[in-house]
Write a protein that holds these residues in place. Structure first.
Motif: not given
Lengths: 375, 330
Positions: A241-268
């Motif tokens: 699909x081309x020479x994209x910076x997949x690791x960098x994209x993955x790192x940013x996306x995972x960081x945002x996703x975890x911060x988004x859902x981790x609060x209620x998951x940990x609390x519960x």
């Protein structure tokens, strides 16, 4: 005449003394406060002894009875030394007065006496007052021991548990069924609501004060995740699909996703695991006298349960959040919608378990920070 | 049936050096040998083996076999539940069995062997959930919540279907006794969406158990108010019930139909819900299409007649049909 003269002199003496009755009272108060009754009681006893022979000052003379009332009050003080009690008893006997007939005064109640080295009272009182101090010291030591000891075990256990799981997951063959996506989206509609709802409903008033410190600790824990060691799986198919910076994209996306859902998951997860562990550990260790054994078992159990619950609960919400962030990041780079979806699916399926393992680690550590309300 | 001997008393010495338990095959053979001798002796040996099997649950080497044996004999031992709950480490071992298969839920890689093993553990938890002395402690420990991830799975393979069915069995055992404390717990922990999912895509047996659970929740006053509190909740339940009625044409199930009609009847006892049912009750329940299933079931037929009567009364006094649609936001 000699007798009459002597008697006259004694009465004169007592007359002068009664004019200064306040002096004798003050003398008693000072003696009581400073531990000098050992001197003043024998002195008073000698002075009052001849009252029996005096026409004017024999009982029930008010002045004399006043002093006797004070002596009865002193006699009833707890832990008063026996020699002082004895002096008072002898005086009453000599005056032919029954101590029971004399109503005790209440002049000493508000006065604070010196305790240390006071010769008027026995040592029982002192030893009794020292006991609370000893108990206080011993209770202060235990919580520190309980809190510090279990930490290393929890970390090593959770790491050992997570690693084989991650490895086995990655060993599994790659699968990209289209139908699953539809079903996953369907399940995602229910899960986020369930997770957040449980988080809200499970928070009890007693936990409210710790929420601010909880969020602070949560941020610290997230920051403590060794992200430098995280290695993302980048599928070889993606190179087409081309020479994209997949690791960098993955790192940013995972960081945002975890911060988004981790609060209620940990609390519960932490709330449920703590409740279960409390009920079961108290039941199983009801007869256990060793507090450290109870605490160690409780921490192992609550860490395992919280980690497992967080892992299984976070999977679908994380998939949804990760897909969303990846989609927006990839779309910013490529214009092809179809390839965006394919890239996103590959990245999500390859790295979802890594994200869940991170959340599991946070839950296990998080629960270790709580002091379980076992007692 | 003879009562079990007093609960196991495990002293501190047992913790330090637990005596190695005798092998299960030996116990089984001695039990079967004694069966030929005398019935009373057989009962005693079976009771003794129950205690030994419970002890075996704490040993990972012996746990799988103990789970299998105990789940087979759970209906013979009337007091198995208190024995499980009050013995040391047993419930923790069962929880261990549950959380250990979480990794195979997604992606769905649960094997038949692993499914059978955890379902044996769930069968024992169902005993604990059923017994009057252990139900509330079981609930206080929030143990049903560890089963919710199982109910959230969507794989249609047999191991997953069996897992969901057995999990629903535990919840079903909790609601059988109509305890409002149980209903309150289930509502607070959002069991209804999980039941609705199974009612939509489960097997006939799973659907029946899930609908039974929803029925029991509706029969509780708090449960009925909860479901009818918002239009969203009401229509979530009503639409799934409607789908199930449609599906019955292809897969007839008198048992399932009975639970569905009971749910509808209970909903019709809430005035707002009864009015709303006028617009969403399946025609199959009105036009007699399903009467063949109810020929021999007089109770369900009476329920259906009562349901139609309630709706007729609500329809008379209610607002015009069009206005009603507007109010309900359709």
């Amino acid at each position: 005449m000699i007798y009459a003269e002597f008697n006259c002199h004694y009465d004169l003496f007592m007359y002068y003394s009664s004019c200064h009755g306040l002096f004798i009272s003050i003398l008693f108060f000072q003696a009581y406060e400073r531990g000098l009754m050992i001197a003043i009681i024998p002195f008073t006893s000698k002075i009052l002894e001849p009252c029996q022979s005096s026409i004017a000052y024999r009982p029930p003379n008010p002045w004399t009875m006043g002093i006797l009332s004070l002596l009865v009050e002193i006699y009833n003080l707890p832990n008063l030394k026996m020699n002082l009690k004895f002096d008072i008893e002898v005086l009453f006997k000599n005056l032919s007065v029954d101590m029971k007939d004399v109503k005790p005064s209440s002049l000493l109640k508000d006065r604070i006496r010196q305790i240390e080295g006071n010769p008027d009272f026995s040592n029982k009182d002192v030893s009794a007052s020292q006991a609370p101090v000893v108990a206080e010291v011993s209770s202060g030591v235990m919580p520190t021991i309980n809190h510090v000891e279990p930490q290393p075990e929890i970390n090593s256990t959770s790491r050992a548990t997570s690693l084989p799981n991650m490895l086995s997951q990655y060993a599994a063959p790659l699968r990209l069924p289209t139908n699953n996506m539809v079903e996953d989206d369907k399940s995602a509609l229910i899960m986020p609501e369930q997770v957040s709802s449980l988080g809200l409903s499970q928070v009890s008033p007693s936990q409210t004060p710790s929420l601010s410190s909880s969020s602070f600790s949560l941020s610290q824990l997230i920051a403590a995740i060794p992200r430098a060691d995280i290695y993302f799986r980048i599928n070889e198919k993606l190179s087409s699909f081309g020479s994209l910076q997949y690791s960098k994209i993955m790192d940013m996306a995972l960081d945002k996703a975890i911060k988004e859902i981790i609060g209620p998951v940990i609390q519960r997860s932490v709330t449920i695991a703590s409740r279960t562990t409390k009920e079961l550990i108290l039941k199983d260790y009801a007869m256990e006298a060793d507090d450290s054994a109870v605490s160690r078992s409780a921490h192992l159990m609550v860490g395992t349960l919280a980690g497992s619950l967080a892992h299984v609960t976070s999977k679908e919400p994380l998939r949804v959040a990760l897909s969303s962030h990846l989609r927006s990041l990839i779309q910013g780079i490529t214009n092809n919608t179809e390839s965006t979806e394919q890239i996103m699916l590959i990245l999500v399926n390859d790295n979802l378990d890594l994200g869940c393992a991170l959340i599991e680690t946070v839950a296990t550590r998080k629960v270790g920070l709580y002091s379980l309300p076992l007692y | 049936m003879a009562n079990l001997p007093p609960s196991l008393s495990i002293g501190a010495a047992s913790f330090a050096a637990p005596s190695p338990p005798p092998p299960s095959p030996g116990a089984s053979s001695s039990s079967s040998a004694a069966a030929a001798a005398a019935p009373g002796a057989a009962k005693d040996r079976k009771m003794a083996s129950a205690e030994q099997l419970v002890l075996d649950l704490c040993d990972p080497e012996l746990r799988e076999n103990a789970l299998l044996d105990l789940s087979k004999k759970r209906e013979i031992f009337q007091d198995l539940a208190p024995l499980l709950w009050h013995s040391y480490g047993t419930i923790a071992a069962l929880l261990q069995e549950i959380v250990s298969i979480y990794p195979s839920l997604s992606p769905p890689t649960l094997s038949p062997g692993a499914s059978n093993r955890v379902c044996n553990a769930l069968a024992l938890l169902q005993c604990v959930a059923s017994h009057s002395d252990t139900r509330i402690p079981f609930l206080n420990a929030h143990i049903p919540l560890y089963l919710y991830p199982f109910l959230n799975t969507t794989s249609k393979t047999r191991p997953f279907e069996y897992l969901r069915l057995t999990s629903l069995g535990v919840i079903g055992a909790l609601v059988k006794v109509d305890d409002s404390e149980v209903i309150g717990f289930l509502l607070q922990t959002e069991i209804i969406p999980l039941c609705l999912r199974t009612m939509e895509m489960g097997s006939e047996l799973s659907k029946t158990v899930a609908t039974f659970i929803v029925q029991k929740i509706l029969l509780d006053d708090v449960g009925l108010r909860y479901i009818c509190a918002t239009a969203e909740r009401f229509f979530a339940v009503a639409s799934v019930l409607s789908q199930m009625v449609q599906a019955l044409a292809d897969q007839p199930s008198p048992r399932l139909l009975k639970h569905i009609i009971r749910c509808y009847l209970r909903l019709s006892e809430n005035s707002r819900a009864c009015t709303a049912l006028n617009s969403c009750l399946p025609n199959a329940l009105k036009d007699g299409t399903l009467n063949n299933f109810l020929q021999d079931d007089h109770v369900t037929r009476r329920w259906l007649q009562q349901l139609l009567h309630n709706m007729t009364m609500a329809g008379m006094g209610g607002a015009p049909h069009g206005g009603l649609d507007h109010i309900m936001g359709m």
